[in-house]
Design a protein around this motif. Structure first.
Motif, PDB file in Angstrom:
ATOM      1  N   LEU A   1      -4.120  87.856 -72.801  1.00  0.00           N
ATOM      2  CA  LEU A   1      -4.974  88.790 -73.517  1.00  0.00           C
ATOM      3  C   LEU A   1      -6.404  88.310 -73.340  1.00  0.00           C
ATOM      4  O   LEU A   1      -6.752  87.192 -73.744  1.00  0.00           O
ATOM      5  N   ALA A   2      -7.228  89.118 -72.681  1.00  0.00           N
ATOM      6  CA  ALA A   2      -8.635  88.778 -72.465  1.00  0.00           C
ATOM      7  C   ALA A   2      -9.434  89.233 -73.672  1.00  0.00           C
ATOM      8  O   ALA A   2      -9.581  90.430 -73.918  1.00  0.00           O
ATOM      9  N   TYR A   3      -9.957  88.270 -74.425  1.00  0.00           N
ATOM     10  CA  TYR A   3     -10.675  88.553 -75.666  1.00  0.00           C
ATOM     11  C   TYR A   3     -12.099  88.024 -75.531  1.00  0.00           C
ATOM     12  O   TYR A   3     -12.299  86.829 -75.347  1.00  0.00           O
ATOM     13  N   CYS A   4     -13.084  88.916 -75.587  1.00  0.00           N
ATOM     14  CA  CYS A   4     -14.485  88.523 -75.411  1.00  0.00           C
ATOM     15  C   CYS A   4     -14.675  87.749 -74.110  1.00  0.00           C
ATOM     16  O   CYS A   4     -15.297  86.683 -74.088  1.00  0.00           O
ATOM     17  N   LEU A   5     -14.092  88.259 -73.036  1.00  0.00           N
ATOM     18  CA  LEU A   5     -14.209  87.628 -71.719  1.00  0.00           C
ATOM     19  C   LEU A   5     -15.084  88.516 -70.849  1.00  0.00           C
ATOM     20  O   LEU A   5     -14.717  89.660 -70.553  1.00  0.00           O
TER      21      LEU A   5
ATOM     22  N   ARG B   1       0.065  89.565 -65.847  1.00  0.00           N
ATOM     23  CA  ARG B   1      -0.194  90.755 -66.658  1.00  0.00           C
ATOM     24  C   ARG B   1      -1.415  90.473 -67.515  1.00  0.00           C
ATOM     25  O   ARG B   1      -1.555  89.401 -68.095  1.00  0.00           O
ATOM     26  N   MET B   2      -2.307  91.464 -67.592  1.00  0.00           N
ATOM     27  CA  MET B   2      -3.537  91.279 -68.357  1.00  0.00           C
ATOM     28  C   MET B   2      -3.764  92.457 -69.285  1.00  0.00           C
ATOM     29  O   MET B   2      -3.680  93.617 -68.867  1.00  0.00           O
ATOM     30  N   VAL B   3      -4.051  92.149 -70.533  1.00  0.00           N
ATOM     31  CA  VAL B   3      -4.412  93.139 -71.538  1.00  0.00           C
ATOM     32  C   VAL B   3      -5.786  92.759 -72.056  1.00  0.00           C
ATOM     33  O   VAL B   3      -6.105  91.574 -72.202  1.00  0.00           O
ATOM     34  N   ALA B   4      -6.628  93.750 -72.329  1.00  0.00           N
ATOM     35  CA  ALA B   4      -7.984  93.479 -72.790  1.00  0.00           C
ATOM     36  C   ALA B   4      -8.310  94.297 -74.029  1.00  0.00           C
ATOM     37  O   ALA B   4      -7.655  95.309 -74.319  1.00  0.00           O
ATOM     38  N   THR B   5      -9.338  93.846 -74.752  1.00  0.00           N
ATOM     39  CA  THR B   5      -9.817  94.578 -75.927  1.00  0.00           C
ATOM     40  C   THR B   5     -11.095  95.345 -75.604  1.00  0.00           C
ATOM     41  O   THR B   5     -11.784  95.811 -76.506  1.00  0.00           O
ATOM     42  N   ASP B   6     -11.424  95.446 -74.314  1.00  0.00           N
ATOM     43  CA  ASP B   6     -12.523  96.300 -73.864  1.00  0.00           C
ATOM     44  C   ASP B   6     -12.046  97.061 -72.635  1.00  0.00           C
ATOM     45  O   ASP B   6     -11.068  96.677 -71.997  1.00  0.00           O
ATOM     46  N   ASP B   7     -12.725  98.164 -72.327  1.00  0.00           N
ATOM     47  CA  ASP B   7     -12.272  99.000 -71.207  1.00  0.00           C
ATOM     48  C   ASP B   7     -13.237  98.941 -70.021  1.00  0.00           C
ATOM     49  O   ASP B   7     -13.417  99.911 -69.287  1.00  0.00           O
ATOM     50  N   LYS B   8     -13.839  97.769 -69.823  1.00  0.00           N
ATOM     51  CA  LYS B   8     -14.824  97.620 -68.752  1.00  0.00           C
ATOM     52  C   LYS B   8     -14.222  97.160 -67.422  1.00  0.00           C
ATOM     53  O   LYS B   8     -14.926  97.093 -66.422  1.00  0.00           O
ATOM     54  N   ASP B   9     -12.934  96.826 -67.403  1.00  0.00           N
ATOM     55  CA  ASP B   9     -12.303  96.321 -66.185  1.00  0.00           C
ATOM     56  C   ASP B   9     -11.100  97.195 -65.847  1.00  0.00           C
ATOM     57  O   ASP B   9     -10.091  97.175 -66.559  1.00  0.00           O
ATOM     58  N   PRO B  10     -11.139  97.967 -64.762  1.00  0.00           N
ATOM     59  CA  PRO B  10     -10.033  98.873 -64.417  1.00  0.00           C
ATOM     60  C   PRO B  10      -8.764  98.163 -63.965  1.00  0.00           C
ATOM     61  O   PRO B  10      -7.725  98.795 -63.806  1.00  0.00           O
ATOM     62  N   ARG B  11      -8.823  96.855 -63.774  1.00  0.00           N
ATOM     63  CA  ARG B  11      -7.657  96.126 -63.281  1.00  0.00           C
ATOM     64  C   ARG B  11      -6.676  95.745 -64.387  1.00  0.00           C
ATOM     65  O   ARG B  11      -5.614  95.192 -64.104  1.00  0.00           O
ATOM     66  N   MET B  12      -7.002  96.045 -65.629  1.00  0.00           N
ATOM     67  CA  MET B  12      -6.150  95.641 -66.738  1.00  0.00           C
ATOM     68  C   MET B  12      -4.832  96.415 -66.753  1.00  0.00           C
ATOM     69  O   MET B  12      -4.781  97.601 -66.432  1.00  0.00           O
ATOM     70  N   ASP B  13      -3.763  95.730 -67.177  1.00  0.00           N
ATOM     71  CA  ASP B  13      -2.453  96.379 -67.329  1.00  0.00           C
ATOM     72  C   ASP B  13      -2.344  97.103 -68.659  1.00  0.00           C
ATOM     73  O   ASP B  13      -1.470  97.959 -68.836  1.00  0.00           O
TER      74      ASP B  13
ATOM     75  N   ALA C   1      -5.302  92.849 -87.074  1.00  0.00           N
ATOM     76  CA  ALA C   1      -3.999  92.278 -86.724  1.00  0.00           C
ATOM     77  C   ALA C   1      -3.195  93.232 -85.852  1.00  0.00           C
ATOM     78  O   ALA C   1      -2.469  92.801 -84.950  1.00  0.00           O
ATOM     79  N   GLU C   2      -3.359  94.535 -86.079  1.00  0.00           N
ATOM     80  CA  GLU C   2      -2.612  95.512 -85.289  1.00  0.00           C
ATOM     81  C   GLU C   2      -3.050  95.473 -83.827  1.00  0.00           C
ATOM     82  O   GLU C   2      -2.230  95.700 -82.933  1.00  0.00           O
ATOM     83  N   ARG C   3      -4.300  95.188 -83.576  1.00  0.00           N
ATOM     84  CA  ARG C   3      -4.750  95.053 -82.181  1.00  0.00           C
ATOM     85  C   ARG C   3      -3.995  93.913 -81.508  1.00  0.00           C
ATOM     86  O   ARG C   3      -3.583  94.017 -80.348  1.00  0.00           O
TER      87      ARG C   3
END
Length: 356
Positions: A132-136, A152-164, A315-317
């Motif tokens: 999980l990429a957090y503030c990366l 596998r990569m999950v992020a909390t921002d939508d700036k990288d199209p490579r995220m799963d 927490a739900e995030r």
């Protein structure tokens, strides 16, 4: 005694190598007597069991996920937002009997590329199935390493199209509501406090362009500005210390000690707002009467402080990110969670010169 291996344990116990392996990895395939004999023999020889890293290479499963963030390790346990999201992530990891690895990295800094690259090696060495990429930062080499490894990569921002997977809120829309609220209260001289992701010895004033290289919270800042409108005078500051109460206190002192003190201050996080609140109290100022103050996140301390803020399901995030990484039955790949503007006593009508 030398290097003890599966083979040497098998010979000493009078069993096959696969039987020794099963004693550790598939105990249900052995009788209790045989497994006990193997484990006792291994203990007598000083054999501690299969190497976890080597075993993960063979099975292609590490049975662990990573949380990647550009802060000191202690930040994950001290920042209330991080604690909440980590709790949600850990809850799902526990359900899937999966470990959780914290991977702190140096923030991206184009002026220190070699140090950033060295820091990113932690991603290459991490024995994990996903992260999980957090503030990366979007430009951080750790992202490229994870992609190259096929994690596998999950992020909390939508700036990288490579995220799963993406677990988002409408940062800009929620922040716009804050700006609109402050504007409706009549404030036309407003300070904004952003989180600084670069090392700085003092509070730095930044403009609409510079804040993008200083802060992680672009969308929140842009939303604040949209909600406030073009005729509001805005002074934006980035304090040293990133997202901390101390940083907020320094930013608050900088804004409040000005001759043209703003009538309202907006921060990109509750933690920064709590620091500004300390600075206000030190100066005998009452939030909501002398100066209005709002934050973002609605961490537990916000309610006790009477802080106007944006509530988001922290927490739900973490839970949803965990399911995206671990649950094969969870098929959503982009989730936008709801937010709510929570108005409390820290905001009020703009003070006139007579009432200030």
């Amino acid at each position: 005694m030398g290097n003890v291996t599966l083979k040497s344990v098998a010979e000493a116990a009078g069993v096959s190598i696969s039987t020794v392996s099963n004693a550790y990895n598939k105990p249900d395939q052995l009788s209790a007597e045989v497994r006990q004999r193997v484990l006792e023999t291994a203990k007598a020889l000083g054999y501690a069991g299969p190497n976890p890293a080597a075993r993960s290479l063979r099975s292609q499963r590490a049975r662990a996920i990573g949380l990647v963030f550009t802060e000191r390790l202690s930040y994950a346990f001290s920042d209330p937002y991080s604690v909440g999201m980590l709790a949600g992530l850990a809850e799902v990891a526990e359900q899937f009997q999966t470990g959780l690895l914290l991977i702190p990295l140096m923030p991206f800094d184009p002026e220190r590329p070699e140090e950033v690259e060295a820091s990113a090696e932690a991603m290459r060495a991490a024995v994990v199935d996903g992260v999980l990429a957090y503030c990366l930062d979007i430009d951080h080499p750790a992202r490229e390493i994870a992609v190259d490894r096929g994690l596998r990569m999950v992020a909390t921002d939508d700036k990288d199209p490579r995220m799963d997977g993406l677990v988002l809120i409408d940062e800009r829309g929620a922040a716009r509501q804050v700006g609109e609220h402050i504007r409706r209260l009549g404030h036309r001289n407003v300070g904004i406090v952003v989180d600084s992701k670069v090392d700085s010895p003092a509070v730095v004033e930044v403009n609409d362009v510079e804040h993008r290289s200083m802060s992680f919270s672009w969308d929140r800042y842009d939303g604040f500005r949209e909600g406030l409108g073009p005729d509001v005078t805005v002074r934006t500051v980035a304090p040293p210390g990133h997202n901390s109460v101390e940083a907020g206190r320094a930013a608050g002192a900088h804004l409040l000690d000005r001759q043209d003190r703003p009538t309202a201050i907006i921060t990109v996080s509750d933690v920064l707002a709590l620091g500004v609140l300390d600075a206000m109290r030190q100066r005998g100022l009452t939030p909501g009467r002398d100066v209005s103050l709002s934050g973002f996140d609605d961490v537990p301390a916000a309610a006790d402080a009477g802080l106007t803020t944006v509530r988001q399901p922290i927490a739900e995030r973490g839970r949803i990110a965990g399911r995206m990484l671990l649950d094969p039955d969870y098929t959503e790949r982009r989730v936008v969670l709801p937010t709510e503007l929570v108005v409390r006593s820290s905001t009020g009508p703009a003070a006139t010169p007579q009432t200030r």
